[in-house]
Design an enzyme around this catalytic site. Sequence first.
Site, PDB file in Angstrom:
ATOM      1  N   GLU A  32      57.107  77.471 125.108  1.00 54.59           N
ATOM      2  CA  GLU A  32      56.074  76.294 125.252  1.00 54.59           C
ATOM      3  C   GLU A  32      55.953  75.398 124.276  1.00 54.59           C
ATOM      4  O   GLU A  32      55.935  74.321 124.084  1.00 54.59           O
ATOM      5  CB  GLU A  32      54.843  76.629 126.165  1.00 54.59           C
ATOM      6  CG  GLU A  32      54.849  77.283 127.254  1.00 54.59           C
ATOM      7  CD  GLU A  32      55.086  76.522 128.399  1.00 54.59           C
ATOM      8  OE1 GLU A  32      55.404  75.001 128.364  1.00 54.59           O
ATOM      9  OE2 GLU A  32      55.323  76.617 129.563  1.00 54.59           O
TER      10      GLU A  32
ATOM     11  N   SER B 187      53.709  70.792 134.455  1.00 56.44           N
ATOM     12  CA  SER B 187      53.129  70.037 133.313  1.00 56.44           C
ATOM     13  C   SER B 187      52.062  69.166 133.868  1.00 56.44           C
ATOM     14  O   SER B 187      50.955  69.763 134.363  1.00 56.44           O
ATOM     15  CB  SER B 187      54.010  69.472 132.436  1.00 56.44           C
ATOM     16  OG  SER B 187      53.484  68.940 131.232  1.00 56.44           O
TER      17      SER B 187
ATOM     18  N   HIS C   3      59.643  74.160 127.363  1.00 55.87           N
ATOM     19  CA  HIS C   3      58.791  73.494 128.502  1.00 55.87           C
ATOM     20  C   HIS C   3      59.455  72.803 129.141  1.00 55.87           C
ATOM     21  O   HIS C   3      60.241  71.975 128.785  1.00 55.87           O
ATOM     22  CB  HIS C   3      57.562  72.779 127.682  1.00 55.87           C
ATOM     23  CG  HIS C   3      56.504  72.097 128.415  1.00 55.87           C
ATOM     24  ND1 HIS C   3      55.641  72.641 129.036  1.00 55.87           N
ATOM     25  CD2 HIS C   3      56.423  70.615 128.722  1.00 55.87           C
ATOM     26  CE1 HIS C   3      54.843  71.764 129.828  1.00 55.87           C
ATOM     27  NE2 HIS C   3      55.307  70.664 129.621  1.00 55.87           N
TER      28      HIS C   3
END
Length: 530
Positions: free
Chosen positions: A330, A216, A433
């Site tokens: 995601e 990320s 995610h």
Amino acid sequence: MLGALLALASPIALPAAHGADAPPRVTVDQGTLEGKLARLDGTVLREFQGIPYAAPPLGPLRWKPPQPPASWQGVRQATRFAPRCMQLPLFGDMVFRSDGMGEDCLYLNVWTPAGDAHAALPVLVYFYGGGFAGGDGSENRYDGASLASRGIVTVTVNYRLGVFGFLALPALAEESPAHASGNYGLLDQNAALRWVRANIVRFGGDPRRITIGGESAGSISVSAHMASPLSRGLIAGAIGESGALIAPIAPQTQVEAQTQGAAFMRKAGATTLVALRAMPATALLAASAEPAPDVGPDIDGLFLTEPPAATFARGDQAGVPLLLGSNTQEGFYPNLLDKLPPTPANYRAALARLFGNQAGRALALYPGRDRAQVERSASELAGDLFIAHSTWRWMDLQRHTADAPVYFYLFARPRPAKRHPLPGEQPDPGAVHSGEIEYALGNLDSNPVYDWTPADHAVSHVMEGYVERFIKTGNPNGPGLPAWPAVSKADGPVPRQRIDVDTRTIRDTGAARQAFLQSFIATHPTIELP
């Protein structure tokens, strides 16, 4: 109970003793460190926690590039994690082992095998995620013991966050020799890389074989270092897990960043930079609460001289092997539909809000004829707009302009059910995610929230195996691992490794979708989900 489970899942610290069991010591440029021994799966490790790589960014050093750390006399204990950087409690999945929180937070941690101190082992420097607003190198999911037990010197790095790490102001640019402001968190990472280059040989690492990795915001950081003139010559490889500093996550211009910074300064109630630097850190943190300031990486003229996409397109980025990818979930369709039912009508209305007169093109590429298709397409589009598109663009730019292999993955393993779910709570249908971190770094058992299965451990064995081989050789392939071909420069569907219980190579057919998003975002850079 949680503490007991974490203790059982963590490497076992060995008691201090004489001879072979004595606490390990390493002398770095600043002085001598004493760490601790640990054992994982029969491998004895040396662990050093809370090593200063830069001076505390306090007082007049607040919003300055990191300065060299001070030397010390005698032996400095490196047996506990240092404070995490200033941050609000934004993310519930972060479990810290840090010694509190504060501005004095520029420290790193090293895990290394307890064998030959001159082994010249490959090195991983890992940057945590958290939207440049949260995170810490002490988190269990980033623990470096598992990779160290595989013969990799593993480093996690703390870096400044939020307004402490990314505030830009005209007054800061005026006092900078480079006329730069912002990006202090990225400059921290660069300083840590330089410290590692200078000192990692003392821990058994090879300074010529440093791979950087992250998830990320950490992955976005990796892409930025590949583009930065300050960092791109320091690395031998790169790993990006979900995210790149490429539209729609492009850096702000210096003017945009300074405008946001001036708005924060007014909100904080300061009229001068001197007054802002004199404010307590807790007051600045409180002022950065909702509505949160839009701070993040910018084109400061020092760390970044242009958008990374331009650097990559021209081929001036680090020409090193790259392993990168994203996850199947995601984003999730309720985010795109503003929590409305996933009907075709609601989906078409959402596309009209997002894409205006190009909604028909979006619908052709992300079809939604029935509920199941809406749920799938809306989740894919939400994930693309959030972070997967930037990752795809990074892959596409690197494969076309760098003479180095690119390995592209799609992580598809959903986390299992929670050990103690809330009433009615169900596992996510896809890989969310950040859900790949524990698999990639071999840290499933450090997370007691989920009821990990033998299948999860098998997936982790494969993914961590890929990471290990890539760090060691620049190629994820190795004995016992499903074959993973590199992406070529040729047009057409690119090979992509789908990582799950049946890990295999698929053909990524999303080029048309990504081309549409790239074109649309170029003229609508502020596109956002509801």
